[in-house]
Design a protein around this motif. Structure first.
Motif, PDB file in Angstrom:
ATOM      1  N   GLU A 129       0.142 -14.386  -3.078  1.00 55.50           N
ATOM      2  CA  GLU A 129      -0.240 -13.516  -4.317  1.00 55.50           C
ATOM      3  C   GLU A 129      -1.863 -11.987  -3.884  1.00 55.50           C
ATOM      4  O   GLU A 129      -1.578 -11.172  -4.535  1.00 55.50           O
ATOM      5  CB  GLU A 129      -1.226 -14.576  -5.024  1.00 55.50           C
ATOM      6  N   GLN A 130      -2.488 -12.834  -3.310  1.00 54.44           N
ATOM      7  CA  GLN A 130      -3.630 -11.925  -2.218  1.00 54.44           C
ATOM      8  C   GLN A 130      -2.970 -10.939  -1.915  1.00 54.44           C
ATOM      9  O   GLN A 130      -3.371  -9.870  -1.476  1.00 54.44           O
ATOM     10  CB  GLN A 130      -4.464 -12.700  -1.693  1.00 54.44           C
ATOM     11  N   ALA A 131      -1.428 -10.647  -1.102  1.00 63.00           N
ATOM     12  CA  ALA A 131      -1.215  -9.423  -0.924  1.00 63.00           C
ATOM     13  C   ALA A 131      -0.722  -8.576  -1.177  1.00 63.00           C
ATOM     14  O   ALA A 131      -0.317  -7.337  -0.863  1.00 63.00           O
ATOM     15  CB  ALA A 131      -0.634 -10.353   0.353  1.00 63.00           C
ATOM     16  N   GLY A 132      -0.569  -9.120  -2.598  1.00 58.76           N
ATOM     17  CA  GLY A 132      -0.050  -7.693  -3.866  1.00 58.76           C
ATOM     18  C   GLY A 132       1.318  -8.496  -4.259  1.00 58.76           C
ATOM     19  O   GLY A 132       1.535  -7.557  -4.986  1.00 58.76           O
ATOM     20  N   CYS A 133       2.058  -8.946  -3.212  1.00 59.57           N
ATOM     21  CA  CYS A 133       3.111  -9.473  -4.230  1.00 59.57           C
ATOM     22  C   CYS A 133       3.500  -9.674  -5.699  1.00 59.57           C
ATOM     23  O   CYS A 133       2.543 -10.116  -6.261  1.00 59.57           O
ATOM     24  CB  CYS A 133       4.297 -10.976  -3.539  1.00 59.57           C
ATOM     25  N   CYS A 134       4.657  -9.716  -5.806  1.00 59.98           N
ATOM     26  CA  CYS A 134       4.915  -9.048  -7.560  1.00 59.98           C
ATOM     27  C   CYS A 134       6.114 -10.192  -7.739  1.00 59.98           C
ATOM     28  O   CYS A 134       5.549 -11.051  -8.698  1.00 59.98           O
ATOM     29  CB  CYS A 134       5.731  -7.727  -7.617  1.00 59.98           C
ATOM     30  N   ALA A 135       6.314 -11.432  -6.970  1.00 62.90           N
ATOM     31  CA  ALA A 135       6.731 -12.865  -7.484  1.00 62.90           C
ATOM     32  C   ALA A 135       7.008 -13.333  -6.109  1.00 62.90           C
ATOM     33  O   ALA A 135       6.583 -12.527  -5.127  1.00 62.90           O
ATOM     34  CB  ALA A 135       7.745 -12.646  -8.389  1.00 62.90           C
ATOM     35  N   ILE A 136       7.205 -14.207  -5.708  1.00 61.20           N
ATOM     36  CA  ILE A 136       7.319 -15.570  -4.419  1.00 61.20           C
ATOM     37  C   ILE A 136       8.451 -16.315  -5.081  1.00 61.20           C
ATOM     38  O   ILE A 136       9.127 -16.923  -6.337  1.00 61.20           O
ATOM     39  CB  ILE A 136       6.227 -16.144  -5.030  1.00 61.20           C
ATOM     40  N   VAL A 137       9.723 -16.285  -3.489  1.00 63.20           N
ATOM     41  CA  VAL A 137      10.428 -17.306  -4.305  1.00 63.20           C
ATOM     42  C   VAL A 137       9.744 -18.429  -3.370  1.00 63.20           C
ATOM     43  O   VAL A 137       9.625 -18.473  -2.513  1.00 63.20           O
ATOM     44  CB  VAL A 137      11.821 -17.380  -3.325  1.00 63.20           C
ATOM     45  N   VAL A 138      10.222 -20.053  -4.383  1.00 60.01           N
ATOM     46  CA  VAL A 138       9.521 -21.444  -4.269  1.00 60.01           C
ATOM     47  C   VAL A 138      11.192 -21.932  -3.921  1.00 60.01           C
ATOM     48  O   VAL A 138      11.500 -22.434  -4.329  1.00 60.01           O
ATOM     49  CB  VAL A 138       8.872 -21.367  -5.197  1.00 60.01           C
ATOM     50  N   GLU A 139      11.125 -22.242  -1.978  1.00 58.41           N
ATOM     51  CA  GLU A 139      12.795 -22.505  -1.819  1.00 58.41           C
ATOM     52  C   GLU A 139      12.148 -24.047  -1.568  1.00 58.41           C
ATOM     53  O   GLU A 139      11.464 -24.258  -0.395  1.00 58.41           O
ATOM     54  CB  GLU A 139      13.219 -21.761  -0.722  1.00 58.41           C
ATOM     55  N   LYS A 181       0.506  -1.062  -0.387  1.00 53.91           N
ATOM     56  CA  LYS A 181       0.341   0.037   0.101  1.00 53.91           C
ATOM     57  C   LYS A 181       0.764   0.901   0.036  1.00 53.91           C
ATOM     58  O   LYS A 181       0.646   2.620  -0.970  1.00 53.91           O
ATOM     59  CB  LYS A 181      -1.516  -0.397   1.338  1.00 53.91           C
ATOM     60  N   ALA A 182       2.138   1.196   0.490  1.00 52.27           N
ATOM     61  CA  ALA A 182       3.084   2.321   0.846  1.00 52.27           C
ATOM     62  C   ALA A 182       3.391   2.649  -0.894  1.00 52.27           C
ATOM     63  O   ALA A 182       4.287   2.802  -0.512  1.00 52.27           O
ATOM     64  CB  ALA A 182       3.826   1.913   2.153  1.00 52.27           C
ATOM     65  N   GLY A 183       3.537   1.384  -1.541  1.00 50.74           N
ATOM     66  CA  GLY A 183       4.079   1.411  -2.847  1.00 50.74           C
ATOM     67  C   GLY A 183       4.800   0.348  -3.304  1.00 50.74           C
ATOM     68  O   GLY A 183       5.990   1.065  -4.175  1.00 50.74           O
ATOM     69  N   ILE A 184       5.816   0.886  -2.076  1.00 53.30           N
ATOM     70  CA  ILE A 184       6.487  -0.934  -2.265  1.00 53.30           C
ATOM     71  C   ILE A 184       6.374  -2.133  -2.825  1.00 53.30           C
ATOM     72  O   ILE A 184       5.956  -2.783  -2.299  1.00 53.30           O
ATOM     73  CB  ILE A 184       7.443  -0.823  -0.922  1.00 53.30           C
ATOM     74  N   ALA A 185       7.421  -2.215  -3.858  1.00 53.75           N
ATOM     75  CA  ALA A 185       7.160  -4.045  -4.023  1.00 53.75           C
ATOM     76  C   ALA A 185       8.126  -4.797  -3.757  1.00 53.75           C
ATOM     77  O   ALA A 185       8.742  -4.845  -2.731  1.00 53.75           O
ATOM     78  CB  ALA A 185       8.152  -4.038  -6.169  1.00 53.75           C
ATOM     79  N   VAL A 186       7.452  -6.224  -3.250  1.00 53.66           N
ATOM     80  CA  VAL A 186       7.452  -6.456  -2.112  1.00 53.66           C
ATOM     81  C   VAL A 186       7.284  -8.201  -3.045  1.00 53.66           C
ATOM     82  O   VAL A 186       6.895  -9.208  -3.857  1.00 53.66           O
ATOM     83  CB  VAL A 186       6.253  -7.163  -1.117  1.00 53.66           C
ATOM     84  N   MET A 187       8.531  -9.078  -3.017  1.00 53.80           N
ATOM     85  CA  MET A 187       8.701 -10.753  -2.827  1.00 53.80           C
ATOM     86  C   MET A 187       8.375 -11.417  -2.173  1.00 53.80           C
ATOM     87  O   MET A 187       9.199 -10.750  -0.898  1.00 53.80           O
ATOM     88  CB  MET A 187       9.859 -10.647  -3.495  1.00 53.80           C
ATOM     89  N   GLY A 188       7.160 -12.511  -2.058  1.00 54.46           N
ATOM     90  CA  GLY A 188       7.078 -13.287  -0.782  1.00 54.46           C
ATOM     91  C   GLY A 188       8.119 -14.438  -1.551  1.00 54.46           C
ATOM     92  O   GLY A 188       8.841 -14.648  -2.216  1.00 54.46           O
ATOM     93  N   HIS A 189       8.545 -15.074   0.061  1.00 54.32           N
ATOM     94  CA  HIS A 189       8.861 -16.348  -0.064  1.00 54.32           C
ATOM     95  C   HIS A 189       7.841 -17.522   0.343  1.00 54.32           C
ATOM     96  O   HIS A 189       8.332 -17.570   2.120  1.00 54.32           O
ATOM     97  CB  HIS A 189      10.373 -16.007   0.578  1.00 54.32           C
ATOM     98  N   VAL A 190       8.783 -18.350   0.350  1.00 54.86           N
ATOM     99  CA  VAL A 190       7.638 -19.904   0.728  1.00 54.86           C
ATOM    100  C   VAL A 190       9.279 -21.217   0.566  1.00 54.86           C
ATOM    101  O   VAL A 190       9.467 -21.078   0.002  1.00 54.86           O
ATOM    102  CB  VAL A 190       6.212 -20.629   0.777  1.00 54.86           C
ATOM    103  N   GLY A 191       7.860 -22.437   1.059  1.00 56.29           N
ATOM    104  CA  GLY A 191       8.608 -23.837   1.771  1.00 56.29           C
ATOM    105  C   GLY A 191       9.634 -23.374   2.693  1.00 56.29           C
ATOM    106  O   GLY A 191       9.361 -23.071   3.776  1.00 56.29           O
TER     107      GLY A 191
END
Ligand code: KIV
Length: 282
Positions: free
Chosen positions: A172-182, A129-139
């Motif tokens: 994805e729903q939180a608005g991340c632009c990509a996701i690391v899957v480890e 919301k603050a305009g910062i792109a976020v990448m998630g990380h799961v696994g």
């Protein structure tokens, strides 16, 4: 190659064009990676292990991360730069995490990466919301690996895979632009890549992700303490470095280095004057 934008990330996934990412922690490597026409550079909290010599990532501080982000930023002209939010910046109130994300941007990052755990959906939504792109990380998420039974493959059975899928959906729903899957099985990574609209960036998760990331020190054979099974060594830089150090020591001891071409002479008239002055002093 032009800097990757958030819009292009989805486009690249839609076109089936693989994204290529690596990690960097200092200026010389950042510069080399930037020349190498890859898509993204992550200043990972793997910094703690491969550059600072610790045996885990969770103790790395914001100050340490920012110190290295600034060095990397100086070497990166073209490539998308992502900063890894350390545990110290995530295990706090949402407002505090947001402040730390802003500090990554001030230091030159275009996105931040967040290892997923309880509460990250709200935290990420606030950062986005603050305009910062976020990448998630799961696994496998190294910051919390000890509490979650150690390192190793995640999502091995259907129950565990469902939980990872749920986490990925919340990323994805939180608005991340990509996701690391480890470190998930290839089949699980493939399912996630098909279900999500954002690109999956795999590490230890097989070839069916939309992109790949490796720790650069693993790729170059520069970090020998741990060799992850999934990491391919494209070079043996530790051996090359050892040989260079041994050659240097041999040449110094043998009087071969420095040679004339590494030596800077004084003009002869200045040398004569110096000797005269020294003679007068004694
Ligand atoms: O810290 C790191 O380098 C990472 C990548 C391996 C994804 O999180």
């Amino acid at each position: 190659m032009a800097r990757l934008t958030i819009e292009q990330l989805r486009l690249r996934k839609a076109r089936g064009e693989k994204l290529v990412l690596l990690t960097a922690y200092d200026y010389p490597f950042a510069h080399l990676l930037d020349e190498g026409a890859i898509d993204g550079i992550l200043v990972g909290d793997s910094l703690a292990m491969v550059a600072l010599g610790r045996d885990e990532t969770s103790s790395v501080t914001m100050e340490e991360m920012l110190h290295h982000v600034k060095a990397v930023r100086r070497g990166v002209l073209r490539t998308w730069l992502i900063g890894d939010m350390p545990a110290a910046a995530l295990d706090v109130a949402v407002e505090q995490t947001l402040e730390q994300a802003k500090r990554f941007c001030e230091a030159g990052c275009e996105a931040v990466k967040v290892e997923w755990r309880a509460g990250m959906d709200k935290t990420t939504a606030a950062i986005v919301k603050a305009g910062i792109a976020v990448m998630g990380h799961v696994g496998l998420t190294p910051q919390t690996a000890k509490q979650e039974g150690g390192f190793g493959l995640r999502g091995k059975d259907s129950e565990a895979a469902i939980r990872i899928n749920e986490q990925a959906e919340s990323v994805e729903q939180a608005g991340c632009c990509a996701i690391v899957v480890e470190c998930v099985p290839d089949e699980v990574a493939k399912i996630l890549s098909n279900r999500l609209t954002i690109p999956t960036i795999g590490i230890g998760s097989g070839p069916n992700c939309d992109g790949q990331i490796l720790v650069t020190q693993d790729l170059l054979g520069l970090y020998e303490r741990i060799k992850p099974r999934f990491a391919k060594r494209y070079a043996q830089m530790a051996s090359i470095t050892r040989k260079a150090i041994a050659d240097y020591a041999t040449e110094v001891r043998g009087g071969l280095f420095p040679a004339p071409e590494h030596t800077q002479p004084m003009p002869s008239e200045e040398l004569a004057k110096l000797q005269q002055k020294l003679a007068q002093k004694s």
